[in-house]
Design a protein around this motif. Structure first.
Motif, PDB file in Angstrom:
ATOM      1  N   ALA B 196      43.574  28.763  38.992  1.00 29.73           N
ATOM      2  CA  ALA B 196      42.822  29.942  38.606  1.00 29.73           C
ATOM      3  C   ALA B 196      43.726  31.475  38.781  1.00 29.73           C
ATOM      4  O   ALA B 196      43.882  32.088  37.744  1.00 29.73           O
ATOM      5  CB  ALA B 196      41.575  30.169  39.342  1.00 29.73           C
ATOM      6  N   ASP B 197      44.376  31.459  40.068  1.00 34.61           N
ATOM      7  CA  ASP B 197      45.346  32.644  39.983  1.00 34.61           C
ATOM      8  C   ASP B 197      46.511  32.653  39.118  1.00 34.61           C
ATOM      9  O   ASP B 197      47.133  33.773  38.977  1.00 34.61           O
ATOM     10  CB  ASP B 197      45.680  32.624  41.435  1.00 34.61           C
ATOM     11  CG  ASP B 197      44.445  33.097  42.483  1.00 34.61           C
ATOM     12  OD1 ASP B 197      43.475  33.539  42.002  1.00 34.61           O
ATOM     13  OD2 ASP B 197      44.517  32.717  43.758  1.00 34.61           O
ATOM     14  N   PHE B 198      46.866  31.461  38.777  1.00 36.18           N
ATOM     15  CA  PHE B 198      48.058  31.507  37.945  1.00 36.18           C
ATOM     16  C   PHE B 198      47.793  31.737  36.551  1.00 36.18           C
ATOM     17  O   PHE B 198      48.498  32.311  35.776  1.00 36.18           O
ATOM     18  CB  PHE B 198      48.586  30.009  37.924  1.00 36.18           C
ATOM     19  CG  PHE B 198      49.992  30.081  37.207  1.00 36.18           C
ATOM     20  CD1 PHE B 198      50.668  30.982  37.097  1.00 36.18           C
ATOM     21  CD2 PHE B 198      50.662  28.815  37.055  1.00 36.18           C
ATOM     22  CE1 PHE B 198      52.170  30.896  36.659  1.00 36.18           C
ATOM     23  CE2 PHE B 198      52.057  28.719  36.622  1.00 36.18           C
ATOM     24  CZ  PHE B 198      52.790  29.829  36.355  1.00 36.18           C
ATOM     25  N   LEU B 199      46.544  31.506  36.123  1.00 38.81           N
ATOM     26  CA  LEU B 199      45.973  31.632  34.738  1.00 38.81           C
ATOM     27  C   LEU B 199      45.075  32.802  34.450  1.00 38.81           C
ATOM     28  O   LEU B 199      44.537  32.931  33.325  1.00 38.81           O
ATOM     29  CB  LEU B 199      45.293  30.221  34.398  1.00 38.81           C
ATOM     30  CG  LEU B 199      45.923  29.136  34.421  1.00 38.81           C
ATOM     31  CD1 LEU B 199      44.947  27.925  33.676  1.00 38.81           C
ATOM     32  CD2 LEU B 199      47.198  29.178  33.366  1.00 38.81           C
ATOM     33  N   GLY B 200      44.711  33.569  35.610  1.00 33.46           N
ATOM     34  CA  GLY B 200      44.012  34.855  35.379  1.00 33.46           C
ATOM     35  C   GLY B 200      42.650  34.449  35.227  1.00 33.46           C
ATOM     36  O   GLY B 200      41.816  35.101  34.384  1.00 33.46           O
ATOM     37  N   LEU B 201      41.977  33.210  35.644  1.00 35.58           N
ATOM     38  CA  LEU B 201      40.666  32.835  35.456  1.00 35.58           C
ATOM     39  C   LEU B 201      39.902  32.809  36.944  1.00 35.58           C
ATOM     40  O   LEU B 201      40.733  33.009  37.934  1.00 35.58           O
ATOM     41  CB  LEU B 201      40.590  31.637  35.004  1.00 35.58           C
ATOM     42  CG  LEU B 201      41.415  31.556  33.323  1.00 35.58           C
ATOM     43  CD1 LEU B 201      41.364  30.156  32.921  1.00 35.58           C
ATOM     44  CD2 LEU B 201      40.221  32.282  32.381  1.00 35.58           C
ATOM     45  N   THR B 202      38.830  32.132  37.118  1.00 39.12           N
ATOM     46  CA  THR B 202      38.067  31.814  38.203  1.00 39.12           C
ATOM     47  C   THR B 202      38.318  30.391  38.456  1.00 39.12           C
ATOM     48  O   THR B 202      38.487  29.654  37.402  1.00 39.12           O
ATOM     49  CB  THR B 202      36.564  32.109  38.258  1.00 39.12           C
ATOM     50  OG1 THR B 202      35.881  31.510  37.127  1.00 39.12           O
ATOM     51  CG2 THR B 202      36.510  33.830  38.121  1.00 39.12           C
ATOM     52  N   TYR B 203      38.264  29.638  39.515  1.00 40.25           N
ATOM     53  CA  TYR B 203      38.536  28.507  39.711  1.00 40.25           C
ATOM     54  C   TYR B 203      37.143  27.574  39.149  1.00 40.25           C
ATOM     55  O   TYR B 203      37.448  26.288  38.557  1.00 40.25           O
ATOM     56  CB  TYR B 203      38.763  27.954  41.272  1.00 40.25           C
ATOM     57  CG  TYR B 203      37.216  28.156  42.119  1.00 40.25           C
ATOM     58  CD1 TYR B 203      36.886  28.977  42.962  1.00 40.25           C
ATOM     59  CD2 TYR B 203      36.449  26.919  42.057  1.00 40.25           C
ATOM     60  CE1 TYR B 203      35.915  29.333  43.560  1.00 40.25           C
ATOM     61  CE2 TYR B 203      35.436  27.004  43.045  1.00 40.25           C
ATOM     62  CZ  TYR B 203      34.964  28.088  43.956  1.00 40.25           C
ATOM     63  OH  TYR B 203      33.921  28.279  44.458  1.00 40.25           O
ATOM     64  N   GLU B 204      36.133  28.100  38.990  1.00 41.24           N
ATOM     65  CA  GLU B 204      34.971  27.551  38.255  1.00 41.24           C
ATOM     66  C   GLU B 204      35.260  27.321  36.867  1.00 41.24           C
ATOM     67  O   GLU B 204      34.961  26.276  36.102  1.00 41.24           O
ATOM     68  CB  GLU B 204      33.874  28.195  38.260  1.00 41.24           C
ATOM     69  CG  GLU B 204      32.885  28.310  39.445  1.00 41.24           C
ATOM     70  CD  GLU B 204      33.280  29.442  40.354  1.00 41.24           C
ATOM     71  OE1 GLU B 204      34.708  30.121  40.099  1.00 41.24           O
ATOM     72  OE2 GLU B 204      32.515  30.104  41.300  1.00 41.24           O
ATOM     73  N   THR B 205      35.832  28.240  36.147  1.00 38.32           N
ATOM     74  CA  THR B 205      36.170  28.215  34.774  1.00 38.32           C
ATOM     75  C   THR B 205      37.350  27.185  34.405  1.00 38.32           C
ATOM     76  O   THR B 205      37.249  26.410  33.507  1.00 38.32           O
ATOM     77  CB  THR B 205      36.555  29.779  34.101  1.00 38.32           C
ATOM     78  OG1 THR B 205      35.604  30.615  34.356  1.00 38.32           O
ATOM     79  CG2 THR B 205      37.275  29.648  32.863  1.00 38.32           C
ATOM     80  N   VAL B 206      38.367  27.004  35.407  1.00 41.84           N
ATOM     81  CA  VAL B 206      39.290  26.324  35.353  1.00 41.84           C
ATOM     82  C   VAL B 206      38.877  25.095  35.349  1.00 41.84           C
ATOM     83  O   VAL B 206      39.136  24.065  34.689  1.00 41.84           O
ATOM     84  CB  VAL B 206      40.491  26.370  36.531  1.00 41.84           C
ATOM     85  CG1 VAL B 206      41.258  25.159  36.510  1.00 41.84           C
ATOM     86  CG2 VAL B 206      40.989  27.603  36.362  1.00 41.84           C
ATOM     87  N   CYS B 207      37.781  24.661  36.492  1.00 44.85           N
ATOM     88  CA  CYS B 207      37.112  23.202  36.468  1.00 44.85           C
ATOM     89  C   CYS B 207      36.597  22.840  35.236  1.00 44.85           C
ATOM     90  O   CYS B 207      36.834  21.827  34.446  1.00 44.85           O
ATOM     91  CB  CYS B 207      36.096  23.451  37.385  1.00 44.85           C
ATOM     92  SG  CYS B 207      36.555  22.799  39.260  1.00 44.85           S
ATOM     93  N   ARG B 208      35.906  23.922  34.438  1.00 41.65           N
ATOM     94  CA  ARG B 208      35.001  23.696  33.322  1.00 41.65           C
ATOM     95  C   ARG B 208      35.849  23.176  32.338  1.00 41.65           C
ATOM     96  O   ARG B 208      35.785  22.058  31.557  1.00 41.65           O
ATOM     97  CB  ARG B 208      34.111  24.798  33.030  1.00 41.65           C
ATOM     98  CG  ARG B 208      32.615  24.901  33.565  1.00 41.65           C
ATOM     99  CD  ARG B 208      32.160  25.994  32.986  1.00 41.65           C
ATOM    100  NE  ARG B 208      31.938  27.077  34.039  1.00 41.65           N
ATOM    101  CZ  ARG B 208      31.020  26.970  34.907  1.00 41.65           C
ATOM    102  NH1 ARG B 208      30.083  26.203  35.075  1.00 41.65           N
ATOM    103  NH2 ARG B 208      30.880  28.262  35.715  1.00 41.65           N
TER     104      ARG B 208
END
Lengths: 240, 240
Positions: B196-208
DNA sequence: CGATCTGTTGACGGCAGTCAAGTCAAGTGG
DNA sequence: CCACTTGACTTGACTGCCGTCAACAGATCG
């Protein structure tokens, strides 16, 4: 012949970026040799200086003006990945192509060096290569700083960060600003949609956030592309 | 003494990254000199290797493992600005401090060189400086590529881009993959929140978004950190 | 004066963030 | 062996920031 060389040397010797960019790494004698391969080119706002993945045949120092480096996705989405101001260096050494578009954002004058001759000179003058390495490392640092902006900052913080960056760059290079003078005036250089492509926003959002900053008094505008900053610390606070 | 040198040379000579990283720029004789200043260090996942703006006293080649470069804002928001895999180079030459945290994402082994001695060697061996310049330019290119991701891509495209990047890097360096074999398996290295910190997202969004790609069959997971890609072109299509 | 380019502002909607609950695996200790 | 804890991951419901669409204002120029 000698006259020409002298003429060319004198052009370099009194160049406004003589002691700022990569040329500063050269002695006057070396500069003489350098000036013989240098040619000037001019561009109008919007002109494409280099196309992405086109083989490039020259490097250049930015003499005057502002150059945008951009990348685009197949569907047209665009991102500005770098902003070059005098005396920055334009071109990707040791690679036949460069993966960006270089576009003139304002009127631009370049001091150009042919590809192969310049790379030879890099080998001959180790100070030149040293300088290029340091400049590339600095560019990497500021690019990563921008990654934080794109990945983590809000729209307002992004716009404030841009203003702050431009103010800092202006005061660093054009430090002929008389202290104790009235408010310093900075130049935005870019249109709203170019700013949007630099900040990873839409131009409407850029407009709105500029309005917010203007109404809160953090920045003051004269026209649409000139601004001053009454309190730089306050701006830095907002920029994060 | 001589025995020690021989021992050290042999350690470098049979090093797995001898002909991959910056060491490849050196001859065997030069490597001998190089090996005398090199020391190894090990880190566990989560260890801070370098702190932001702390003065650094060494450079290093990544021998094994993965190193994250990160920056943080005052309120704790974090952005990964670089991911270093063997045989990448760690450290900011010609500057007393570096503006990033370097953190071990996995177990890491570094081959370290003292700051001052390494910079002297850069001056002595021009091929080494040349190699460092080229590597820095490549790093700048990939950093700017990532700016497009952070500024303009959707969550799904970002996750797909990460998978694609990891797959490409894996196949480029560990190209000992037997052709005509079954599906290649790639390692994710990072936790969901690091992604998430690499992609500029939250970890929930990464999961989804990982779930979306998994359910659509574009990637296949075995466990939470290993994946394979049945069709790389399909993945690249989604990555944009 | 109309045409065009640039910039501003409003209304609305969607993508990703926030908050929260729950699963799963590995470890710890009684 | 089992209860408990912890960390990593997953999924759902709701919210809000920013993007989209649209109308309009100002400036420049033929």
């Amino acid at each position: 012949m000698q006259a020409v060389e002298n003429h060319k040397l004198s052009r370099c010797a009194c160049c406004v970026i003589r002691h700022k960019g990569i040329c500063d790494a050269l002695t006057d004698a070396e500069l003489m040799q350098f000036s013989q391969i240098a040619t000037h080119r001019s561009y109008e706002p919007g002109d494409i200086i280099l196309s992405s993945d086109e083989k490039t045949d020259f490097f250049a120092a930015i003499h005057t003006g502002v150059v945008k480096l951009t990348k685009i996705l197949i569907d047209g989405r665009q991102q500005v990945v770098g902003l070059l101001l005098p005396p920055d260096f334009l071109g990707r050494a040791f690679s036949k192509s460069n993966p960006y578009f270089a576009e003139a954002a304002t009127k631009v004058e370049l001091c150009c060096f042919p590809h192969d001759k310049f790379e030879h000179m890099l080998d001959d003058f180790s100070q030149l290569k040293q300088r290029l390495l340091e400049q590339t490392l600095d560019e990497l640092d500021s690019t990563r700083e921008w990654m934080v902006l794109l990945g983590r900052k809000t729209a307002e913080e992004r716009v404030a960060s841009l203003f702050l960056m431009l103010a800092n760059r202006w005061m660093k290079t054009d430090c002929a600003h008389q202290s104790g003078q009235q408010q310093e005036v900075f130049e935005l250089y870019l249109k709203r949609d170019e700013i949007a492509d630099f900040l990873g926003l839409t131009y409407e959002t850029v407009c709105r956030q500029i309005s917010v900053l203007r109404k809160s008094g953090v920045v003051q505008f004269s026209g649409t592309r000139r601004f001053s900053v009454p309190n730089l610390d306050a701006l830095a606070e907002i920029a994060g």
